[in-house]
Enzyme design. Structure first.
Site, PDB file in Angstrom:
ATOM      1  N   THR A  17       0.831  -1.209   0.000  1.00  0.00           N
ATOM      2  CA  THR A  17       0.000   0.000   0.000  1.00  0.00           C
ATOM      3  C   THR A  17       0.863   1.255   0.000  1.00  0.00           C
ATOM      4  OG1 THR A  17      -1.910  -1.057   1.051  1.00  0.00           O
ATOM      5  CG2 THR A  17      -1.684   1.324   1.331  1.00  0.00           C
ATOM      6  N   ASN A  77      -5.223  -9.777  -7.915  1.00  0.00           N
ATOM      7  CA  ASN A  77      -5.281 -10.428  -6.616  1.00  0.00           C
ATOM      8  C   ASN A  77      -6.557 -11.214  -6.373  1.00  0.00           C
ATOM      9  OD1 ASN A  77      -6.193  -7.588  -6.663  1.00  0.00           O
ATOM     10  ND2 ASN A  77      -6.865  -7.987  -4.585  1.00  0.00           N
ATOM     11  N   HIS A 108       4.934  -9.805   3.117  1.00  0.00           N
ATOM     12  CA  HIS A 108       4.045 -10.810   3.703  1.00  0.00           C
ATOM     13  C   HIS A 108       3.284 -11.622   2.657  1.00  0.00           C
ATOM     14  CE1 HIS A 108      -0.130  -9.014   3.482  1.00  0.00           C
ATOM     15  NE2 HIS A 108       0.584  -7.953   3.167  1.00  0.00           N
ATOM     16  N   CYS A 140      -8.578  -6.907   1.463  1.00  0.00           N
ATOM     17  CA  CYS A 140      -8.800  -5.478   1.712  1.00  0.00           C
ATOM     18  C   CYS A 140     -10.246  -5.064   1.469  1.00  0.00           C
ATOM     19  CB  CYS A 140      -7.866  -4.644   0.836  1.00  0.00           C
ATOM     20  SG  CYS A 140      -6.124  -4.868   1.239  1.00  0.00           S
TER      21      CYS A 140
END
Length: 380
Positions: free
Chosen positions: A70, A149, A200, A322
Site C-alpha cells: 500500500t 489479486n 508478507h 482489503c
C-alpha cells in the site's frame, strides 16, 4: 487446518522468523548511527538490499524499502503525479486494480488529475489497442498490476512496456505484489520504471516491502524526515524485517524453481474438480497465475459460504482481503462482464508452495459439502 488464503497473507517461513529474532535481538542499532552497533546494522541493511536486488535482477541502488504494498503504490503514484504535474495531469490505470491504486487515483482526481480506467475483457486482461488510444500528450503515468489479486489474471506487462517505450514522457508502474515469486517478471526487459512488492505475500513479515525505481528517475518522497533511503523514504529502517524479507524472497525463489509445476497441477485440479460441482462457475481464466482459483456459486452469499467452509478448518476468502468486509460484489468480476450474481458470490482459493494435492482433494470435498449444507437456506 488447510490454509488457502495466501493472497491475503502467507505464513512466515520458520527460518524467516528465526532471522528476524536474531537480527532484532543482536543487531538492534540504528543504521544511521555512526558507532559500531549502527555500522553493523547498516552493513546488514546493505547486504539485504543487494540480495533482494540480485533476486529481482536489478541494481541495489534501484531498491527502496517501504512498509509494504500500500505504501509502495501510494509512494509511486503520488510521487510521480506531484513531481511531474508540469508535464501533464493524465494517469492511466485499469478497472481491476488493488484499492491502494484505485483509491489513490480517486484522491488524485479530487486534486484535478484526469484518470483513465481501462476496461478488461472476460479474461481480466486489458487490450493494448485501448491503452494506445488512451495515451495523450498529457499522460505522465501508466499503472497496471501484473497479477490480479482476486482472479489471478495476468496482464501483458512486457508488451505494455514495449508500447510505452515509444512514449518517453510516460512512466510505467507495475503492482507486482501478487506476481513476485509466482509469475516471473524482468523489470528491465519489460521497460518497467517502478514496481511494488510486499514481504508478507511471500512468507516474510507484515510491515516490510520495497519498490523498484529505475536508476536515474526522480520521485517525490511520500515521507519527509531524516533522509533515509537516499532521501526517498525517511524513517528509521526496519532492519530485522528487511533482512527477514531478503531471506523470505530467497526461499520463495528457490521454491519457485523446485515447485512451480506442482503448484500449477494443484491449481488445475481445483479448477477442474470445482467446475464439476453443480452450480459452481469458475471465474479464473485458463491463462492465469498458478496460485489463485476464483469461483462463484450463484444464489449463495460469499461470506456465508466462507464461514460454512471454515467449520471444517478450510480457510478461504471472498474477494480480496482489503475488500472482504465491505460486503460489496467483486469489482474485478463485474469488470470482466461476468455479472453481479457471480460477483456477489465469488470465493477465492489462493495457494502457496507449502500446499499439497492431498489438501486440494480434501478442500474440494469440504466445499462440495458446504454447498449442500447451505442449499436449504440459500435457495429459499
Amino acid at each position: 487446518m488447510i490454509y488457502f488464503d495466501n493472497s491475503a497473507t502467507t505464513k512466515p517461513y520458520p527460518a524467516v522468523l528465526d532471522t528476524f529474532v536474531k537480527v532484532a535481538g543482536q543487531f538492534f542499532g540504528n543504521p544511521s548511527s555512526v558507532h559500531h552497533l549502527g555500522l553493523q546494522s547498516e552493513k546488514l541493511l546493505s547486504q539485504a538490499r543487494e540480495q533482494i536486488a540480485s533476486l529481482l535482477k536489478v541494481d541495489s541502488e534501484e531498491v527502496i524499502f517501504t512498509s509494504g504494498g500500500t505504501e509502495g503504490n501510494n509512494f509511486v503514484l503520488k510521487g510521480v503525479a506531484h513531481l511531474y504535474k508540469n508535464r501533464g495531469n493524465h494517469i492511466i490505470t485499469t478497472s481491476i486494480e488493488h484499492p491502494s491504486v484505485q483509491n489513490v487515483c480517486k484522491q488524485l482526481e479530487a486534486e484535478g488529475f484526469h484518470i483513465t480506467y481501462l476496461p478488461v475483457d472476460e479474461n481480466g486482461q486489458i487490450r493494448l489497442s485501448e491503452l494506445k488510444r488512451a495515451l495523450t500528450d498529457e499522460t505522465i503515468l501508466v499503472s497496471i498490476m501484473h497479477v490480479n489479486n482476486e482472479v489471478g489474471a495476468i496482464q501483458p506487462i512486457k508488451e505494455i512496456g514495449q508500447l510505452l517505450s515509444t512514449y518517453p514522457k510516460v512512466f510505467f508502474h507495475v503492482d507486482h505484489v501478487q506476481g513476485v515469486g509466482k509469475v516471473p517478471l524482468d523489470f528491465h526487459e519489460s521497460n518497467v520504471d517502478f514496481a511494488t512488492i510486499s514481504s508478507h505475500k511471500f512468507h516474510g513479515l507484515k510491515g516490510t516491502g520495497a519498490i523498484y525505481k529505475r536508476k536515474g528517475i526522480k520521485l517525490k518522497p511520500l515521507l519527509a524526515g531524516g533522509g533515509q533511503e537516499k532521501d526517498f523514504r525517511s524513517g528509521t529502517e526496519n532492519v530485522a524485517g528487511i533482512v527477514a524479507m531478503a531471506k523470505a524472497l530467497r526461499l520463495t525463489m528457490s521454491d519457485f524453481e523446485r515447485k512451480q509445476n506442482t503448484l500449477f497441477e494443484i491449481r488445475d485440479y481445483l479448477m477442474n474438480e470445482l467446475s464439476k460441482i453443480n452450480g459452481v462457475l469458475i471465474n479464473t481464466p485458463n491463462i492465469a497465475a498458478p496460485h489463485i482459483v476464483n469461483f462463484s456459486v450463484e444464489g449463495y452469499k460469499a461470506e456465508v459460504l466462507v464461514h460454512e467452509i471454515e467449520k471444517e478448518q478450510l480457510y478461504v476468502s471472498s474477494t480480496s482481503a482489503c475488500s472482504s468486509k465491505t460486503d460489496e460484489p467483486s469489482q474485478t468480476i463485474l469488470a470482466m462482464g461476468l455479472g453481479e450474481s457471480r460477483a456477489s458470490s465469488s470465493i477465492r482459493l489462493s495457494l502457496s508452495y507449502a500446499n499439497t494435492m492431498d489438501e486440494a482433494k480434501e478442500a474440494v470435498q469440504i466445499i462440495k459439502q458446504a454447498i449442500e449444507n447451505l442449499k436449504p437456506v440459500m435457495r429459499r
